[in-house]
Scaffold this motif. Structure first.
Motif, PDB file in Angstrom:
ATOM      1  N   ASP A  86      13.877  48.217  -4.817  1.00 38.57           N
ATOM      2  CA  ASP A  86      14.736  47.941  -3.665  1.00 38.57           C
ATOM      3  C   ASP A  86      15.331  46.537  -3.648  1.00 38.57           C
ATOM      4  O   ASP A  86      16.401  46.330  -3.087  1.00 38.57           O
ATOM      5  CB  ASP A  86      13.958  48.163  -2.369  1.00 38.57           C
ATOM      6  N   HIS A  87      14.633  45.568  -4.240  1.00 38.31           N
ATOM      7  CA  HIS A  87      15.104  44.176  -4.181  1.00 38.31           C
ATOM      8  C   HIS A  87      15.395  43.578  -5.550  1.00 38.31           C
ATOM      9  O   HIS A  87      15.948  42.479  -5.639  1.00 38.31           O
ATOM     10  CB  HIS A  87      14.071  43.299  -3.455  1.00 38.31           C
ATOM     11  N   GLY A  88      14.981  44.256  -6.604  1.00 38.60           N
ATOM     12  CA  GLY A  88      15.238  43.765  -7.952  1.00 38.60           C
ATOM     13  C   GLY A  88      14.411  42.552  -8.325  1.00 38.60           C
ATOM     14  O   GLY A  88      14.757  41.821  -9.257  1.00 38.60           O
ATOM     15  N   GLN A  89      13.302  42.355  -7.620  1.00 37.64           N
ATOM     16  CA  GLN A  89      12.442  41.203  -7.876  1.00 37.64           C
ATOM     17  C   GLN A  89      10.983  41.611  -7.859  1.00 37.64           C
ATOM     18  O   GLN A  89      10.602  42.575  -7.207  1.00 37.64           O
ATOM     19  CB  GLN A  89      12.607  40.128  -6.789  1.00 37.64           C
ATOM     20  N   ARG A  90      10.199  40.813  -8.539  1.00 34.18           N
ATOM     21  CA  ARG A  90       8.737  40.938  -8.462  1.00 34.18           C
ATOM     22  C   ARG A  90       8.176  39.565  -8.757  1.00 34.18           C
ATOM     23  O   ARG A  90       8.593  38.905  -9.705  1.00 34.18           O
ATOM     24  CB  ARG A  90       8.227  41.971  -9.476  1.00 34.18           C
ATOM     25  N   HIS A  91       7.277  39.115  -7.909  1.00 38.07           N
ATOM     26  CA  HIS A  91       6.637  37.815  -8.144  1.00 38.07           C
ATOM     27  C   HIS A  91       5.184  37.870  -7.722  1.00 38.07           C
ATOM     28  O   HIS A  91       4.773  38.721  -6.945  1.00 38.07           O
ATOM     29  CB  HIS A  91       7.384  36.680  -7.432  1.00 38.07           C
ATOM     30  N   TRP A  92       4.421  36.957  -8.298  1.00 42.82           N
ATOM     31  CA  TRP A  92       2.986  36.909  -8.071  1.00 42.82           C
ATOM     32  C   TRP A  92       2.602  35.488  -7.697  1.00 42.82           C
ATOM     33  O   TRP A  92       2.672  34.577  -8.524  1.00 42.82           O
ATOM     34  CB  TRP A  92       2.231  37.321  -9.349  1.00 42.82           C
ATOM     35  N   PRO A  93       2.171  35.246  -6.444  1.00 43.17           N
ATOM     36  CA  PRO A  93       1.752  33.897  -6.039  1.00 43.17           C
ATOM     37  C   PRO A  93       0.617  33.361  -6.913  1.00 43.17           C
ATOM     38  O   PRO A  93       0.600  32.187  -7.267  1.00 43.17           O
ATOM     39  CB  PRO A  93       1.296  34.071  -4.595  1.00 43.17           C
ATOM     40  N   GLN A  94      -0.293  34.239  -7.285  1.00 43.91           N
ATOM     41  CA  GLN A  94      -1.363  33.918  -8.227  1.00 43.91           C
ATOM     42  C   GLN A  94      -1.190  34.847  -9.417  1.00 43.91           C
ATOM     43  O   GLN A  94      -1.237  36.067  -9.244  1.00 43.91           O
ATOM     44  CB  GLN A  94      -2.745  34.141  -7.596  1.00 43.91           C
TER      45      GLN A  94
END
Length: 142
Positions: free
Chosen positions: A113-121
């Motif tokens: 849906d947003h074209g992003q993926r991130h991991w704080p840790q």
């Protein structure tokens, strides 16, 4: 006369400047000169030019491990600080690794849906991947 300012007291632009200088200082130990761009050029916040005269990296500065569809195919490297560690990895190589492992696909809501993926840790697989892209602080090792 000089008083350290806690990172948490910086606004977002100040944090980006701080992170740029920290990453650029680390890269300087490896023969890179970093040129800050006034606006994103082909997805890059800065260009890292090596003293060999042939190596130029387009670098996007982030606050964490991340993937973004807008960087696919642009030969972008992502740089981020994690504690005292500095990482600089090729975006598309991480993407290929994550997709091959099954950790990311179009079923992932944020990616779809947003074209992003991130991991704080960074997860365990992330640290395994990043181990190859850690920029060692030469001064801390000496």
């Amino acid at each position: 006369m000089f008083e350290p300012v806690p990172y948490t007291q910086l606004n977002s632009r100040q944090k980006e400047n701080y992170n740029f200088h920290k990453v650029a200082a680390r890269l300087a130990d490896y023969g890179f000169h970093c040129l800050r761009l006034t606006d994103d050029w082909q997805g890059a916040d800065f260009i890292a030019c090596h003293i060999d005269g042939q190596t130029f990296l387009k670098v996007q500065l982030k606050g964490r491990l991340c993937l973004d569809k807008k960087y696919i195919g642009k030969d972008i490297h992502i740089a981020f600080l994690h504690g005292d560690d500095c990482f600089l990895y090729p975006h598309d190589e991480l993407l290929a690794t994550v997709i091959a492992s099954g950790a990311l696909n179009e079923e992932s809501e944020r990616w779809r849906d947003h074209g992003q993926r991130h991991w704080p840790q960074p997860p365990a697989w992330g640290f395994k991947f990043l181990s190859e892209y850690k920029i060692i602080d030469k001064k801390a090792v000496s």
